[in-house]
Design a protein around this motif. Structure first.
Motif, PDB file in Angstrom:
ATOM      1  N   VAL A 119     -28.503 101.207 -19.104  1.00 50.15           N
ATOM      2  CA  VAL A 119     -27.950 101.159 -17.700  1.00 50.15           C
ATOM      3  C   VAL A 119     -28.398  99.987 -16.870  1.00 50.15           C
ATOM      4  O   VAL A 119     -27.319  99.292 -16.295  1.00 50.15           O
ATOM      5  CB  VAL A 119     -28.013 102.721 -17.184  1.00 50.15           C
ATOM      6  N   ALA A 120     -29.410  99.606 -16.740  1.00 52.66           N
ATOM      7  CA  ALA A 120     -29.769  98.375 -16.007  1.00 52.66           C
ATOM      8  C   ALA A 120     -29.342  97.345 -16.242  1.00 52.66           C
ATOM      9  O   ALA A 120     -28.842  96.406 -15.529  1.00 52.66           O
ATOM     10  CB  ALA A 120     -31.586  98.368 -15.776  1.00 52.66           C
ATOM     11  N   ALA A 121     -29.016  97.178 -17.922  1.00 52.68           N
ATOM     12  CA  ALA A 121     -28.404  95.997 -18.250  1.00 52.68           C
ATOM     13  C   ALA A 121     -26.929  95.741 -17.987  1.00 52.68           C
ATOM     14  O   ALA A 121     -26.570  94.592 -17.874  1.00 52.68           O
ATOM     15  CB  ALA A 121     -28.408  95.930 -19.728  1.00 52.68           C
ATOM     16  N   THR A 122     -26.430  96.766 -17.320  1.00 58.23           N
ATOM     17  CA  THR A 122     -25.073  96.844 -16.677  1.00 58.23           C
ATOM     18  C   THR A 122     -24.764  96.361 -15.495  1.00 58.23           C
ATOM     19  O   THR A 122     -23.839  96.033 -14.792  1.00 58.23           O
ATOM     20  CB  THR A 122     -24.301  98.122 -16.814  1.00 58.23           C
ATOM     21  N   GLY A 123     -26.182  95.979 -14.882  1.00 63.47           N
ATOM     22  CA  GLY A 123     -26.159  95.536 -13.489  1.00 63.47           C
ATOM     23  C   GLY A 123     -26.685  96.525 -12.591  1.00 63.47           C
ATOM     24  O   GLY A 123     -26.547  96.421 -11.081  1.00 63.47           O
TER      25      GLY A 123
END
Length: 134
Positions: A73-77
């Motif tokens: 989820v963090a990688a989605t910004g």
């Protein structure tokens, strides 16, 4: 006498290993699957997380699945969302609540935390349609 009891226990374990429900996912459970603008932004993260939860396993495997969800989820910004989701799954994903999204939800209730047996792994592979080598 003990030999007979041992055989009964082994048969019971083998029967329970056949009881996994087909994989199902409800997306991000009680959390949105994405933002208002991108409604399914982190849905793939939740689906992968649901798959890990469906199979279940050890406490360490659950911690890893939860961490992987947060990283995805963090990688989605959406780092704030990732932190909120991590807190939510750590509290709400315990295998000891009779929820449809608990750790190991594919197995009958109260399986708890334990490593997947060879028989259980075989059942999982069969449910995925994978060829089984004996």
């Amino acid at each position: 006498m003990y030999r007979g009891l041992f055989i009964i226990v082994l048969l019971a374990a083998e029967v329970s290993a056949r009881e996994i429900a087909p994989f199902s996912t409800d997306g991000c459970s009680v959390f949105p699957d994405g933002t208002v603008e991108q409604r399914e932004l982190w849905l793939d993260c939740c689906t992968a997380h649901d798959y890990a939860y469906w199979k279940g396993g050890t406490y360490g495997e659950r911690k890893r699945a939860d961490k992987d969800l947060a990283l995805c989820v963090a990688a989605t910004g959406e780092e704030e969302i990732a932190r909120m989701m991590l807190m939510g799954v750590r509290v709400g994903g315990t295998p000891f609540l009779p929820t449809p999204f608990r750790w190991g939800y594919g197995w009958p209730y109260l399986r708890g935390y334990k490593a997947l047996s060879a028989a259980e792994l075989k059942v999982i592979r069969q449910s995925e349609g994978a060829p089984i080598a004996d």
